[in-house]
Design an enzyme around this catalytic site. Sequence first.
Site, PDB file in Angstrom:
ATOM      1  N   HIS A 292      -0.941   0.558  -0.094  1.00  0.00           N
ATOM      2  CA  HIS A 292      -1.552   0.949   1.176  1.00  0.00           C
ATOM      3  C   HIS A 292      -2.730   1.869   0.886  1.00  0.00           C
ATOM      4  O   HIS A 292      -2.699   2.658  -0.065  1.00  0.00           O
ATOM      5  CB  HIS A 292      -0.560   1.723   2.058  1.00  0.00           C
ATOM      6  CG  HIS A 292       0.281   0.878   2.942  1.00  0.00           C
ATOM      7  ND1 HIS A 292       1.499   1.310   3.431  1.00  0.00           N
ATOM      8  CD2 HIS A 292       0.102  -0.363   3.471  1.00  0.00           C
ATOM      9  CE1 HIS A 292       2.033   0.369   4.200  1.00  0.00           C
ATOM     10  NE2 HIS A 292       1.203  -0.647   4.236  1.00  0.00           N
TER      11      HIS A 292
ATOM     12  N   CYS B 286       2.696   8.954   4.996  1.00  0.00           N
ATOM     13  CA  CYS B 286       3.483   7.798   5.456  1.00  0.00           C
ATOM     14  C   CYS B 286       4.425   8.183   6.589  1.00  0.00           C
ATOM     15  O   CYS B 286       4.697   7.369   7.481  1.00  0.00           O
ATOM     16  CB  CYS B 286       4.287   7.212   4.294  1.00  0.00           C
ATOM     17  SG  CYS B 286       3.295   6.355   3.061  1.00  0.00           S
TER      18      CYS B 286
END
Length: 272
Positions: free
Chosen positions: A169, A266
């Site tokens: 990511h 996150c």
Amino acid sequence: MPETRVPRRRRFLVCEPRHFAVQYAINPWMRLDVPVDVSLAQAQWHELTRVYRAHGHSVDTVEPVPGLPDMVFAANAAVVVDGRVFGSLFHAPERRPESLPYDTWFKSAGFDVYRPEAVCEGEGDFVPAGRWILAGTGFRTTREAHREAQEFLGAPVIGLTLVDPYFYHLDTALFVLDDEGEGNIAYYPDAFSPGSREVLARLYPDALIATREDAMSFGLNSVSDGHHVFISPGATALAEQLADRGYVPVPVDLSEFHKAGGGIKCCTQEIR
């Protein structure tokens, strides 16, 4: 002399890790033979929310759903820009049900939610950076989602290709230090393709460059309010760079979440 930095109050959305576990492997960090200490994860998560509030930020929570162990990673559920919520369509089938409870929360809070047609994973791969949005692709979010996001959010989207599976990511390889105007960032160059590295060097000639050691410590999965940087305690060299630039590193240990490939950012969705 370091520059004087001014924090900006943020609104964060989080989800308690009540059901957190590693039940499948969809990135190189996840190992089914390494158990998760749920009590420790809970304690680390509560400390993160306490620290956010202690620094003047507001924190909203989404109710966790049994059977969705990665729902704690709130950043992946959407990206919010100027009150517009661009939702998620997860790459892994195991995570796709997470979108619904987050969409429901946003709608109940009065937001309109756009459901994308292409695979995208929220702030995992969309990083609002002042006048534009930096957008990752290569492992999860697709370039088709970049186009959808630009049409819906009305902001220029700059695509960046990720090439190292440990940085699957964008928010594991890059974070925004301040978002006024063009702002500035910290990033790990080797997480990106050669062309994307060149783009970042052109856009951010004064960026902080992280070592692989700092990146592997989840040092780039950080959250900045423009003055304080909530950062993994393992990213010591990056913390020194931040302090030299006038930022205040605030170490928060989320090491239990590293077992699933996640960290501070996150676990944190920002509502803009």
